[in-house]
Enzyme design. Structure first.
Site, PDB file in Angstrom:
ATOM      1  N   ASP A 228       1.034  -1.095   0.017  1.00  0.00           N
ATOM      2  CA  ASP A 228       0.117   0.082  -0.067  1.00  0.00           C
ATOM      3  C   ASP A 228       1.040   1.176  -0.041  1.00  0.00           C
ATOM      4  OD1 ASP A 228      -2.696   1.214   0.149  1.00  0.00           O
ATOM      5  OD2 ASP A 228      -1.785   1.965   2.028  1.00  0.00           O
TER       6      ASP A 228
ATOM      7  N   GLU B 258       0.683   5.733   0.616  1.00  0.00           N
ATOM      8  CA  GLU B 258      -0.042   6.879   0.847  1.00  0.00           C
ATOM      9  C   GLU B 258       0.684   8.012   0.031  1.00  0.00           C
ATOM     10  OE1 GLU B 258      -2.538   7.054   2.455  1.00  0.00           O
ATOM     11  OE2 GLU B 258      -2.359   5.132   3.365  1.00  0.00           O
TER      12      GLU B 258
ATOM     13  N   GLU C  35      -6.673  17.584   1.818  1.00  0.00           N
ATOM     14  CA  GLU C  35      -7.572  16.660   1.773  1.00  0.00           C
ATOM     15  C   GLU C  35      -6.949  15.355   1.945  1.00  0.00           C
ATOM     16  OE1 GLU C  35      -7.413  18.824  -0.421  1.00  0.00           O
ATOM     17  OE2 GLU C  35      -9.357  20.077  -0.427  1.00  0.00           O
TER      18      GLU C  35
ATOM     19  N   HIS D 101      -5.492   6.332   7.619  1.00  0.00           N
ATOM     20  CA  HIS D 101      -4.716   5.383   6.648  1.00  0.00           C
ATOM     21  C   HIS D 101      -3.292   5.382   6.896  1.00  0.00           C
ATOM     22  CE1 HIS D 101      -8.223   4.309   4.049  1.00  0.00           C
ATOM     23  NE2 HIS D 101      -8.789   5.614   4.271  1.00  0.00           N
TER      24      HIS D 101
ATOM     25  N   ASP E 181      -2.207  -0.706   6.558  1.00  0.00           N
ATOM     26  CA  ASP E 181      -3.127  -1.249   5.540  1.00  0.00           C
ATOM     27  C   ASP E 181      -2.829  -2.249   4.885  1.00  0.00           C
ATOM     28  OD1 ASP E 181      -5.005   1.008   6.335  1.00  0.00           O
ATOM     29  OD2 ASP E 181      -4.761   1.991   4.331  1.00  0.00           O
TER      30      ASP E 181
END
Length: 232
Positions: free
Chosen positions: A7, A9, A50, A151, A156
């Site tokens: 995963d 980010e 965001e 997250h 994750d």
């Protein structure tokens, strides 16, 4: 068979955005080995507000902790995943971000040295019409993700590893209950009659709230199938 559940980010969604965290866990012959790869990365650009709300990572924190830039970790990262089948939820996004980083360094694309299995596509085939975000799959398979307030790439990846192993070899409590309770394909469900005539209030969102919601759903698309009402 060696698999790496992965995963990332990022600073946001769209062209020019960068990876700021990579998390990987190794699975060999369907067993977690305990090996993992985890790095925070200085993106050398601003992180969208965001996106920061989703993962909680700031530019200031990355600088304070001395996070390396991607070029400093590219070789060791590729060495960890090379030859493995990558298991990713919404692989198109993460592979696209990885390839953009590799291309900046004139390195080959991910699929040239790794296989890719997209658990989002797999879940859509298994559960058509149902929500198949990582959180929804955790609920379906009774996997505890209560510690997932924000997250995080490694967290994750660890959760996705559990979900993937259940998807491809386990069985949910719900499925077992249906098998035990059904007769001629029908499952008896007892309803509380007192709930049938309850009138629920309708609270409509303002234009500002709708706009904010749509912006947030753009971020949700990164981790899931997106809002079900957005599907064609």
């Amino acid at each position: 068979m060696r698999q790496v559940v992965l995963d990332t980010e990022t600073t946001g969604i769209g062209e020019g955005h960068r990876i700021i965290e990579i998390g990987c866990v190794e699975v060999i012959e369907r067993k977690l080995t305990g090996r993992h790869y985890h790095k925070y990365i200085n993106p050398q650009r601003d992180i969208d507000a965001e996106a920061q709300e989703v993962h909680g990572i700031s530019n200031e924190w990355l600088i304070e902790t001395g996070a390396p830039v991607f070029s400093q970790v590219a070789d060791e990262f590729r060495e960890f995943i090379a030859g493995a089948e990558l298991v990713i939820h919404n692989a198109a996004f993460d592979i696209g971000m990885m390839d953009a980083e590799f291309n900046r360094l004139n390195m080959t694309n991910t699929r040239e040295f790794c296989g890719v299995l997209d658990t989002l596509l797999l879940a859509r085939e298994m559960f058509p019409g149902s929500r198949v975000s990582l959180d929804a799959l955790c609920k379906r398979y009774d996997i505890d993700n209560s510690h997932r307030e924000l997250h995080g790439a490694l967290l994750d990846a660890e959760i996705l590893a559990d979900v993937y192993l259940m998807m491809t070899g386990g069985q949910t409590d719900l499925a077992l209950a249906m098998e035990e309770g059904q007769q001629n394909g029908v499952v008896d469900i007892a309803l509380d009659d007192s709930l049938l005539n309850v009138e629920l209030p309708i609270v409509r969102a303002s234009a500002t709230e709708v706009e904010a919601h749509e912006q947030f759903m753009d971020l949700v698309d990164k981790k899931s199938e997106g809002a079900i009402w957005r599907r064609p």
